[in-house]
Write a protein that holds these residues in place. Sequence first.
Motif, PDB file in Angstrom:
ATOM      1  N   PHE A   1       0.823  -1.214   0.000  1.00  0.00           N
ATOM      2  CA  PHE A   1       0.000   0.000   0.000  1.00  0.00           C
ATOM      3  C   PHE A   1       0.855   1.261   0.000  1.00  0.00           C
ATOM      4  O   PHE A   1       0.537   2.231  -0.686  1.00  0.00           O
ATOM      5  N   THR A   2       1.938   1.261   0.771  1.00  0.00           N
ATOM      6  CA  THR A   2       2.804   2.439   0.742  1.00  0.00           C
ATOM      7  C   THR A   2       3.516   2.524  -0.601  1.00  0.00           C
ATOM      8  O   THR A   2       3.765   3.625  -1.100  1.00  0.00           O
ATOM      9  N   GLY A   3       3.796   1.368  -1.216  1.00  0.00           N
ATOM     10  CA  GLY A   3       4.409   1.365  -2.543  1.00  0.00           C
ATOM     11  C   GLY A   3       3.486   1.971  -3.598  1.00  0.00           C
ATOM     12  O   GLY A   3       3.945   2.650  -4.509  1.00  0.00           O
ATOM     13  N   PHE A   4       2.166   1.749  -3.451  1.00  0.00           N
ATOM     14  CA  PHE A   4       1.179   2.356  -4.357  1.00  0.00           C
ATOM     15  C   PHE A   4       1.339   3.858  -4.396  1.00  0.00           C
ATOM     16  O   PHE A   4       1.267   4.485  -5.458  1.00  0.00           O
ATOM     17  N   MET A   5       1.527   4.460  -3.203  1.00  0.00           N
ATOM     18  CA  MET A   5       1.638   5.916  -3.132  1.00  0.00           C
ATOM     19  C   MET A   5       2.806   6.389  -3.972  1.00  0.00           C
ATOM     20  O   MET A   5       2.673   7.323  -4.770  1.00  0.00           O
ATOM     21  N   VAL A   6       3.956   5.748  -3.800  1.00  0.00           N
ATOM     22  CA  VAL A   6       5.153   6.149  -4.527  1.00  0.00           C
ATOM     23  C   VAL A   6       4.929   5.993  -6.035  1.00  0.00           C
ATOM     24  O   VAL A   6       5.262   6.889  -6.827  1.00  0.00           O
ATOM     25  N   MET A   7       4.302   4.860  -6.427  1.00  0.00           N
ATOM     26  CA  MET A   7       4.088   4.612  -7.860  1.00  0.00           C
ATOM     27  C   MET A   7       3.112   5.614  -8.447  1.00  0.00           C
ATOM     28  O   MET A   7       3.287   6.094  -9.560  1.00  0.00           O
ATOM     29  N   MET A   8       2.035   5.935  -7.711  1.00  0.00           N
ATOM     30  CA  MET A   8       1.029   6.880  -8.208  1.00  0.00           C
ATOM     31  C   MET A   8       1.628   8.253  -8.437  1.00  0.00           C
ATOM     32  O   MET A   8       1.374   8.892  -9.452  1.00  0.00           O
ATOM     33  N   ILE A   9       2.432   8.700  -7.470  1.00  0.00           N
ATOM     34  CA  ILE A   9       3.041  10.021  -7.619  1.00  0.00           C
ATOM     35  C   ILE A   9       3.998  10.013  -8.798  1.00  0.00           C
ATOM     36  O   ILE A   9       4.040  10.958  -9.602  1.00  0.00           O
ATOM     37  N   GLY A  10       4.738   8.896  -8.944  1.00  0.00           N
ATOM     38  CA  GLY A  10       5.683   8.806 -10.053  1.00  0.00           C
ATOM     39  C   GLY A  10       4.979   8.793 -11.404  1.00  0.00           C
ATOM     40  O   GLY A  10       5.457   9.394 -12.374  1.00  0.00           O
ATOM     41  N   ALA A  11       3.805   8.131 -11.482  1.00  0.00           N
ATOM     42  CA  ALA A  11       3.150   7.933 -12.770  1.00  0.00           C
ATOM     43  C   ALA A  11       2.197   9.057 -13.123  1.00  0.00           C
ATOM     44  O   ALA A  11       2.064   9.412 -14.292  1.00  0.00           O
ATOM     45  N   LEU A  12       1.483   9.591 -12.127  1.00  0.00           N
ATOM     46  CA  LEU A  12       0.402  10.537 -12.431  1.00  0.00           C
ATOM     47  C   LEU A  12       0.748  11.985 -12.111  1.00  0.00           C
ATOM     48  O   LEU A  12      -0.043  12.873 -12.407  1.00  0.00           O
ATOM     49  N   GLY A  13       1.871  12.238 -11.461  1.00  0.00           N
ATOM     50  CA  GLY A  13       2.236  13.624 -11.161  1.00  0.00           C
ATOM     51  C   GLY A  13       1.288  14.255 -10.154  1.00  0.00           C
ATOM     52  O   GLY A  13       0.970  13.662  -9.136  1.00  0.00           O
ATOM     53  N   ALA A  14       0.793  15.463 -10.464  1.00  0.00           N
ATOM     54  CA  ALA A  14      -0.023  16.230  -9.521  1.00  0.00           C
ATOM     55  C   ALA A  14      -1.300  15.479  -9.154  1.00  0.00           C
ATOM     56  O   ALA A  14      -1.742  15.513  -8.009  1.00  0.00           O
TER      57      ALA A  14
END
Lengths: 259, 129
Positions: free
Chosen positions: A199-212
Amino acid sequence: MAGTDPIHQFVISDIFPIATIGGDGTEGSGLHFAFTNSALFMVLTVAVISLFLILSSSGRKVIPGRAQLLSELTYEFVAGMVRSSAGTAGMKFFPLVFSLFTFIFVANMFGMVPYFFTVTSHIIVTFALSMLVFITVIIYGFIKNGASFLKLFVPAGVPGYILPIVTPIEVISFLSRPISLSVRLFGNILAGHITLKVFTGFMVMMIGALGALGWGASILPLLMAIALTGLEFLVGAVQAYVFAVLTCMYLNDAIHPSH
Amino acid sequence: MAKPPDTEGRNAGAREVTRDLASRIASAKRERDVEDNRASKDASPEMSGLARGLRIGTEFVAAILVGAGIGYLIDLGLGTSPWGLLILLVMGFAAGILNVIRVVAQMNAASPAPPGSDLGPDAEDEAER
């Protein structure tokens, strides 16, 4: 990507090598002994428990301070558990149960600190702990009761012609104890830490992929991770308690082998 | 009774002290028993549903694994493949059911149903019919 790899946290790495026995000198041959990160956290766990108990009980005040009260409460908690599950005769195993309970509890709590290694997430550690209990039960059972310890496998009131079927089932049930004991602790801790990391990895991936947009969307996994963190503290405490209670029950079988 | 009177008096005093001590020990023991009983009632907190489910699951699976393992070893040793594995696997299944029944009985004993709740038909209901 090592940052979000959920399994990476369980890797065992050498801190300093001790000895290699046998093998031909190449990498990975022979028996390799080393002081690993797992060993480091076991030592830390034992050191923290010992230091806390020694320091908090050194005052020996009649009216305990906060630290002394905490260690006295731990004692009372484990002593009550041993007395209620294994009777007063079980109190001779109090040191074993207390050590197991505090070791698993503190190791689980250590595991919740970021960047710390979780000792109980490796099945060999939990299996060694449960085999310790299992072998203690067998040895003490035979010393105390002699051959009548084997009555544990012969339930009372069963007609003779069913015994050839019932006894092997009882034996398998008895042998399955260390496995269920170790798999339960290991499985709970491993699964909990992996979900937390996912779940914490999701956060990192989302920010990396989707930006703002990812910054906003990552609130959802963040909430989940917060809830899971609380749950993991609970699971760590409950599993230490369950392990200690089952240890008491198995010791009870060794002390009073009749079903 | 050839004892001198002064020892007699001292014995009576000692007896008085012993009786007093015995009654104090008895009352302390009673208090401790009450304490123990209360402790044993307090020491069984409700396990969470997850912990309960995992406990039952591992008890069941572990017995099957042990049964299959023993059967496999028997086959390796005696060359009776696949009969040892098959029979011991079924035995392990039975042992798993036994484990689960024991665990659930234990959990039920730890938290009995509140008095007056309907637990379904029992022997008395059968007899009335």
